[in-house]
Design a protein around this motif. Structure first.
Motif, PDB file in Angstrom:
ATOM      1  N   ASP A 111      33.879  41.289  42.235  1.00  0.00           N
ATOM      2  CA  ASP A 111      34.896  40.240  42.171  1.00  0.00           C
ATOM      3  C   ASP A 111      35.198  39.809  40.735  1.00  0.00           C
ATOM      4  OD1 ASP A 111      35.323  40.169  44.877  1.00  0.00           O
ATOM      5  OD2 ASP A 111      33.899  38.549  45.257  1.00  0.00           O
ATOM      6  N   LYS A 114      38.567  41.086  39.568  1.00  0.00           N
ATOM      7  CA  LYS A 114      39.702  40.266  40.008  1.00  0.00           C
ATOM      8  C   LYS A 114      39.761  38.948  39.234  1.00  0.00           C
ATOM      9  CE  LYS A 114      42.032  38.552  44.153  1.00  0.00           C
ATOM     10  NZ  LYS A 114      42.591  37.399  43.438  1.00  0.00           N
ATOM     11  N   THR A 115      38.605  38.345  39.020  1.00  0.00           N
ATOM     12  CA  THR A 115      38.554  37.085  38.276  1.00  0.00           C
ATOM     13  C   THR A 115      39.141  37.252  36.877  1.00  0.00           C
ATOM     14  OG1 THR A 115      36.598  36.340  39.479  1.00  0.00           O
ATOM     15  CG2 THR A 115      37.015  35.302  37.354  1.00  0.00           C
ATOM     16  N   ALA A 117      41.089  39.751  35.793  1.00  0.00           N
ATOM     17  CA  ALA A 117      42.488  40.191  35.860  1.00  0.00           C
ATOM     18  C   ALA A 117      43.410  39.002  36.149  1.00  0.00           C
ATOM     19  CB  ALA A 117      42.656  41.270  36.910  1.00  0.00           C
ATOM     20  N   ASP A 118      42.984  38.122  37.044  1.00  0.00           N
ATOM     21  CA  ASP A 118      43.792  36.941  37.378  1.00  0.00           C
ATOM     22  C   ASP A 118      43.907  35.995  36.176  1.00  0.00           C
ATOM     23  OD1 ASP A 118      44.166  37.876  39.928  1.00  0.00           O
ATOM     24  OD2 ASP A 118      42.694  36.541  40.870  1.00  0.00           O
ATOM     25  N   SER A 122      45.806  42.071  34.072  1.00  0.00           N
ATOM     26  CA  SER A 122      45.197  43.392  34.290  1.00  0.00           C
ATOM     27  C   SER A 122      45.166  44.226  33.018  1.00  0.00           C
ATOM     28  CB  SER A 122      45.965  44.150  35.377  1.00  0.00           C
ATOM     29  OG  SER A 122      45.716  43.593  36.645  1.00  0.00           O
ATOM     30  N   LYS A 159      38.229  51.322  44.185  1.00  0.00           N
ATOM     31  CA  LYS A 159      37.949  49.891  44.352  1.00  0.00           C
ATOM     32  C   LYS A 159      38.341  49.095  43.111  1.00  0.00           C
ATOM     33  CE  LYS A 159      34.242  46.768  45.919  1.00  0.00           C
ATOM     34  NZ  LYS A 159      34.879  46.384  47.196  1.00  0.00           N
ATOM     35  N   GLU A 162      42.011  48.542  43.047  1.00  0.00           N
ATOM     36  CA  GLU A 162      42.416  47.550  44.040  1.00  0.00           C
ATOM     37  C   GLU A 162      42.114  46.122  43.582  1.00  0.00           C
ATOM     38  OE1 GLU A 162      40.222  48.781  47.446  1.00  0.00           O
ATOM     39  OE2 GLU A 162      41.450  50.568  47.794  1.00  0.00           O
ATOM     40  N   LEU A 163      41.036  45.960  42.818  1.00  0.00           N
ATOM     41  CA  LEU A 163      40.622  44.632  42.363  1.00  0.00           C
ATOM     42  C   LEU A 163      41.391  44.149  41.133  1.00  0.00           C
ATOM     43  CD1 LEU A 163      36.783  44.989  42.936  1.00  0.00           C
ATOM     44  CD2 LEU A 163      38.304  43.391  44.110  1.00  0.00           C
ATOM     45  N   GLY A 164      42.190  45.030  40.540  1.00  0.00           N
ATOM     46  CA  GLY A 164      43.054  44.593  39.440  1.00  0.00           C
ATOM     47  C   GLY A 164      42.773  45.154  38.066  1.00  0.00           C
TER      48      GLY A 164
END
Length: 251
Positions: A111, A114-115, A117-118, A122, A159, A162-164
């Motif tokens: 995660d 994603k954290t 990338a957000d 990215s 994966k 997909e998570l960024g």
């Protein structure tokens, strides 16, 4: 057409640039600040800095050294090693990094991709994958190649996209430091299942290895260390050869 990138890599241990074969037998390769300056002069497109013992030694990457290098270069700069929380990324970006590279921490906590990338975009997040073949399967290794995980490289690559993650730095541990050429098989297999850029790493020894990796795979960048550090290949000379081979390259 996306132009191909030539990327020297500074593997850092105890503040010095080092290089080994198959991730072991490390030898000193010089002052990282001086090497970084030289690579800018030679025409490198980007620079990667990996603090290769930060995770193993349970510490953060060397921010002051990152600052010193960033002051001397004007090309995109990726930094990895010991990055596990938002404050680490903040500190490195403030020190002059353009992108961060995560490996072991991402495997431990996916995660995190994603954290980051957000929070940072990215384009800022490179996931480094150290891969080694066992039988017919490729597996992900962490802690500077010391620990085998249960992740198959193909599954993990999908994966992280997909998570960024914005990019994958794919190192073939079997080819690393051997100077026998890049792992074309692995690069082709991974590039067929992801749509984000892949940097090829591990195995560069001759100019024709770069021609081969760009002609035979979808890799958008080729990373190397010892052949650049020890002056076996000059980056500007390499680019001239690639241009002659009609490979789109930056000058």
């Amino acid at each position: 057409m996306l132009k191909k990138r030539i990327i020297p890599c500074l593997d850092i241990k105890d503040g010095r640039t080092v290089k080994g074969v198959n991730f072991v037998g490390l030898i000193d390769a010089g002052n990282p600040v001086e090497l970084a300056k030289r690579y800018v002069d030679e025409g490198a497109d980007e620079l990667v800095f990996l603090d290769i013992t930060a995770t193993h030694e349970n510490r953060k990457t060397l921010v002051q050294l990152v600052e010193k290098i960033a002051e001397e270069i004007n090309i995109p700069f990726t930094v990895g090693g010991g990055i596990s929380e938002i404050s680490d990324v903040d500190n490195l970006l403030k020190a002059g990094a353009d992108k961060i590279s995560i490996n072991s921490s991402a495997v431990k906590n996916p995660d995190l991709i994603k954290t980051f990338a957000d929070k940072f975009g990215s384009q800022c997040v490179v996931v480094a994958i150290d891969s080694k073949q066992f039988g017919d399967e490729d597996y992900v290794f962490v802690n500077g190649g010391r620990i085998k995980t249960d992740y198959k490289t193909h599954d993990w690559a999908k994966k992280v996209e997909e998570l960024g993650a914005g990019e994958i730095l794919l190192t073939s541990m079997d080819f690393d430091g051997t100077k026998q050429g890049f792992d074309v098989r692995l690069l082709n297999e991974i590039s067929q299942i992801v749509n984000i850029p892949i940097i090829a790493s591990g195995g560069a020894g001759k100019m024709k290895d770069f021609t081969e990796v760009f002609n035979e795979t979808k890799a958008t960048g080729a990373l190397a260390a010892s052949i650049f550090h020890f002056g076996e290949i000059n980056i500007n000379d390499l680019k001239q050869v690639l241009k002659q081979q009609n490979i789109a390259i930056r000058f």
